[in-house]
Design a protein around this motif. Structure first.
Motif, PDB file in Angstrom:
ATOM      1  N   SER A 158     -10.832  69.383  37.457  1.00 17.42           N
ATOM      2  CA  SER A 158      -9.573  68.363  37.551  1.00 17.42           C
ATOM      3  C   SER A 158      -9.382  67.437  36.359  1.00 17.42           C
ATOM      4  O   SER A 158      -8.398  67.372  35.749  1.00 17.42           O
ATOM      5  CB  SER A 158      -9.482  67.151  38.596  1.00 17.42           C
ATOM      6  N   LEU A 177      -7.959  69.831  32.819  1.00 17.79           N
ATOM      7  CA  LEU A 177      -7.015  70.111  33.674  1.00 17.79           C
ATOM      8  C   LEU A 177      -5.478  69.394  33.093  1.00 17.79           C
ATOM      9  O   LEU A 177      -5.869  68.511  33.395  1.00 17.79           O
ATOM     10  CB  LEU A 177      -6.963  70.698  35.059  1.00 17.79           C
ATOM     11  N   ASP A 221      -6.742  66.164  45.960  1.00 21.53           N
ATOM     12  CA  ASP A 221      -5.716  65.439  44.243  1.00 21.53           C
ATOM     13  C   ASP A 221      -4.999  66.598  43.357  1.00 21.53           C
ATOM     14  O   ASP A 221      -4.146  65.939  43.008  1.00 21.53           O
ATOM     15  CB  ASP A 221      -7.200  64.624  43.962  1.00 21.53           C
ATOM     16  N   PHE A 222      -4.538  67.810  44.615  1.00 21.85           N
ATOM     17  CA  PHE A 222      -3.744  68.346  43.971  1.00 21.85           C
ATOM     18  C   PHE A 222      -2.397  68.601  44.801  1.00 21.85           C
ATOM     19  O   PHE A 222      -3.017  68.932  45.904  1.00 21.85           O
ATOM     20  CB  PHE A 222      -4.566  69.919  43.574  1.00 21.85           C
ATOM     21  N   ARG A 266      -1.675  72.906  42.233  1.00 22.76           N
ATOM     22  CA  ARG A 266      -0.930  72.119  40.387  1.00 22.76           C
ATOM     23  C   ARG A 266      -1.729  70.565  40.598  1.00 22.76           C
ATOM     24  O   ARG A 266      -1.406  69.630  41.395  1.00 22.76           O
ATOM     25  CB  ARG A 266       0.525  71.816  40.583  1.00 22.76           C
ATOM     26  N   LYS A 267      -1.977  69.765  39.489  1.00 20.96           N
ATOM     27  CA  LYS A 267      -2.858  68.633  39.301  1.00 20.96           C
ATOM     28  C   LYS A 267      -1.316  68.026  39.069  1.00 20.96           C
ATOM     29  O   LYS A 267      -0.859  67.921  38.055  1.00 20.96           O
ATOM     30  CB  LYS A 267      -3.156  68.778  37.963  1.00 20.96           C
ATOM     31  N   GLN A 268      -1.357  66.823  39.477  1.00 23.87           N
ATOM     32  CA  GLN A 268      -0.684  65.738  39.657  1.00 23.87           C
ATOM     33  C   GLN A 268      -0.450  65.196  38.343  1.00 23.87           C
ATOM     34  O   GLN A 268      -1.553  64.882  37.481  1.00 23.87           O
ATOM     35  CB  GLN A 268      -0.759  64.744  40.663  1.00 23.87           C
TER      36      GLN A 268
END
Length: 215
Positions: free
Chosen positions: A124, A127, A186-187, A213-215
């Motif tokens: 994370s 990213l 968390d994604f 998808r990373k927030q």
């Protein structure tokens, strides 16, 4: 269990001879720019990297803890970028260095809960916001052979249910799908699909792929 976070002796010997099979669903990457910065964590000998390169992705890097697998990859595809991890899961890349990270059949090789969380946290970090994490991994199997070895390992070592030892010396983990979703909480979950794969020892097994998808 924490000492099983790498199993370098296995991956630098018998593990370096294995064939890996989890398929890439290119449709999930259809909206990704061919110039996107892509990292394959646990790339092995570069099978997925090669496929992405052949489909037009021009900025693909791979890292693995096994120097033997990295050397195999360099021999097969000297045009691709490989690097050996010195202290997994730590990466030398700056934060937000990648647009896509792939994690194919890696969590199964990291049976410890804390080690898995540390790995996902590090991925994370590298990213970029809005970047994609594409995970492919093994789920709990329903057959008696697997039920027996899950129970044996849990009783002997107090390991999470789903951990087991292969006949050739690796300690692996099959996951309850809820565990994987929680690990990636968390994604934002974009896609999920169930698949069947051949394991590195030739057994047909159920697996799952998740795109976050990373927030």
């Amino acid at each position: 269990m924490k000492d099983l976070g790498s199993q370098i002796a296995y991956w630098d010997s018998v593990g370096a001879t294995k064939t890996f099979t989890h398929p890439v669903n290119l449709a999930w990457l259809a909206g990704v720019s061919p110039n996107a910065r892509v990292l394959d964590y646990g790339c092995g000998y570069g099978r997925v990297m090669a496929e992405l390169s052949e489909h037009g992705f021009s900025d693909v890097s791979g890292v693995d803890l096994s120097p033997a697998l990295i050397e195999r990859g360099r021999q097969l595809r000297p045009d691709l970028r490989f690097a050996a991890l010195e202290s997994p899961p730590d990466l030398t890349y700056a934060s937000a260095s990648f647009d896509v990270v792939l994690l194919f059949a890696v969590l199964t090789c990291v049976p410890d809960d804390a080690a898995q969380r540390a790995l996902v946290s590090e991925l994370s970090r590298v990213l970029a916001p809005g970047g994609l994490l594409y995970v492919s991994d093994m789920v709990l199997q329903d057959d008696e052979r697997n039920h027996s070895r899950y129970a044996t390992y849990a009783q002997q070592f107090g390991a999470p249910y789903g951990v087991f030892a292969t006949d050739d010396g690796a300690v692996c983990r099959h996951h309850d799908i809820a565990e994987l979703r929680a690990l990636l909480s968390d994604f934002d979950l974009v896609e999920e699909r169930r698949i069947e794969v051949a394991t590195m020892n030739g057994h047909r097994s159920r697996a799952v792929q998740l795109l976050g998808r990373k927030q």
